[in-house]
Write a protein that holds these residues in place. Structure first.
Motif: not given
Length: 525
Positions: A109-112, A299-309, A311-321
């Motif tokens: 996540l930090p590198h992402a 108008g581009l940088w703030l929302p895109i960074c906010f939402v792309e990050i 997406g990267a954070a959600l991939m760190t959830i390790t719950d099997p479900a």
């Protein structure tokens, strides 16, 4: 031509006089279409004219790629730029780009986060620059390219942009359809979900410029709250910052992953550059370029960074479900549905709203695809804008239905390739603007009345050849699943490092300046 002279000619055209003796019919047609496009189109289609007139009177935009005369510019606040791009990017469609950081490139996540913010800033600067040209010229983006690459070169860029906007649209409708279908699995077919999203995108684009801005001015409010919900629920499920640590590459392979993912991030920002001027060409030419630049950038940088990050954070959830929801099919819509599942019925309602947020993202794609079709040449420009918009809708909806099972592959490959051509397109337009069209430069500015007169535009040889060199740079530097260029292979490990957009920009930059200098010296334009 002075502003006063231009206004006088516009009044002559409205009254049916040339104001300066006989004029060529095609020139008169262009000037008439600038001043009163609804009358010109109605007259052009004969028996269908009354129907078209009623359509335009009901609020459907008649103006297409014709230049907006200064006295018909609107005095809307440039802050609309910030709100529009915020709505366009604070959407579900931005989440999967961040997901790719882990699902494809195994970055922690930090590198992402670092990659998203840095490469995103570079792409945001490029798009914000192009946005500034809208008020200065009163022209759509693809028409502006004619001043650097000529009429034929502008047509080539229009073709590339049509493919770009249709590609964006395909990914948007697939993701929106996936999300709708995942709300109650088995009840709504994915195909139906895709068609629903496509139809909702068509309506404001069919109506035109003003409706697009009205929708985008407010659409961000709901989706911003939903993104906060996702951050909170994701955190409750458990973000694990070390989840990707065992999988992340090291050394040269890690650098390659960052460069390749960075190219995708750059494409997610710079992908808006070919349409950026389309949405502020009605602002007065006196609008501060710095204000437009800054508002567009954030108008581009703030929302895109906010939402792309996110997406990267959600991939760190390790719950099997959550891992199972994403699954082997890499279904981002199902992953988001799992994040909202603790809220039960309300979570499903939120998911519906999130799926519909794709509409805000796909509106610029649909609207600008129609404009790019008009920019292919005068015969295309003579057909009403709304027809091309409807055709774009049909194409990307059918393509979305056909490619609905291959979303991640389409997204990763498409965004990488997108960054290649937008990189050299931006460089060529920037060199033309800052070097050759600057005040006191070789050409001293833009003669905006020439935008649709091939004989008065550049030959385009310099722009086309520089673009070809840009393609060559992309080919030797790219690293895709289906091809790795020689320089891309040397920069990375087993799968190479994608240097496509960097080399595309560099090759175009070093060739355009001498070629354009020579072209001006020999031809004078």
């Amino acid at each position: 031509m002075s502003h006063t002279d231009s206004t006088d000619k516009e009044k002559d055209i409205e009254s049916g006089h040339s104001g300066a003796g006989p004029v060529q019919e095609d020139v008169y047609e262009v000037r008439s279409a600038e001043v009163a496009p609804e009358n010109t189109i109605a007259r052009r289609f004969g028996a269908l004219g009354p129907i078209l007139t009623k359509l335009f009177n009901s609020g459907v935009e008649a103006r297409g790629v014709e230049r907006v005369p200064e006295d018909q510019r609107e005095t809307k606040n440039a802050w609309n730029n910030l709100l529009m791009w915020w709505s366009v990017n604070m959407v579900l469609t931005t989440i999967p780009i961040g997901v790719l950081a882990q699902s494809v490139f195994t970055l922690t996540l930090p590198h992402a986060i670092a990659t998203i913010m840095c490469f995103g800033a570079l792409g945001g600067i490029a798009t914000a620059f192009i946005s500034c040209l809208g008020p200065q010229t009163g022209l759509r983006t693809m028409v502006i390219t004619r001043f650097s690459s000529g009429y034929f070169g502008g047509t080539i860029y229009s073709i590339l942009n049509i493919l770009t906007q249709l590609g964006f649209s395909v990914t948007a409708v697939i993701l929106g359809g996936e999300t709708l279908a995942s709300i109650n699995p088995g009840t709504l077919p994915l195909v139906v979900g895709i068609i629903i999203i496509g139809l909702c995108c068509l309506v404001p684009c069919f109506i035109g410029y003003n409706m697009v801005h009205v929708y985008e001015r407010y659409a961000w409010m709901v989706t911003f709250i939903i993104m906060l919900f996702l951050w909170g629920l994701g955190g409750k499920a458990g973000f694990d910052l070390d989840a990707q640590k065992p999988l992340e590459d090291t050394g040269k392979a890690l650098s390659a992953d960052i460069l390749s993912f960075g190219g995708i991030v750059f494409g997610s920002f710079s992908g808006w550059a070919p349409v950026a001027a389309d949405y502020n060409c009605r602002l007065p030419s006196t609008t501060s370029p710095w204000r437009v630049f800054i508002l567009t950038f954030f108008g581009l940088w703030l929302p895109i960074c906010f939402v792309e990050i996110l997406g990267a954070a959600l991939m760190t959830i390790t719950d099997p479900a959550y891992v199972a929801a994403f699954g082997d099919t890499e279904n981002t819509g199902a992953l988001v549905a799992q994040v909202l599942s603790p809220w039960g019925g309300f979570g499903k309602f939120v998911l519906v709203l999130l799926a519909m947020s794709v509409i805000a993202n796909n509106i610029p794609n649909t609207y600008s695809a129609g404009l790019s079709m008009q920019a292919l040449g005068r015969p295309f420009a003579m057909v009403p804008r709304f027809f091309w918009t409807f055709l774009a809708f049909l194409i990307y909806t059918v393509a979305g239905v056909a490619g609905r099972q291959h979303f991640s592959a389409i997204l990763s490959n498409f965004l990488s390739i997108l960054s290649y051509w937008t990189a050299f397109f931006i460089v060529i337009v920037a060199e033309e603007h800052f070097i050759f069209r600057r005040r006191g430069g070789p050409l001293g500015g833009y003669n905006l009345d020439d935008y649709d007169t091939p004989s008065k535009l550049p030959l385009g040889i310099a722009g086309i050849v520089a673009g070809c060199f840009g393609v060559a740079g992309a080919v030797v530097g790219m690293a895709e699943v289906w091809y790795i260029g020689p320089l891309g292979a040397k920069a990375g490990a087993a799968y190479g490092a994608d240097l496509g957009f960097e080399l595309a920009a560099a090759f175009a930059a070093v060739t355009y300046f001498p070629l354009r200098t020579l072209e001006i010296r020999l031809v004078g334009r």
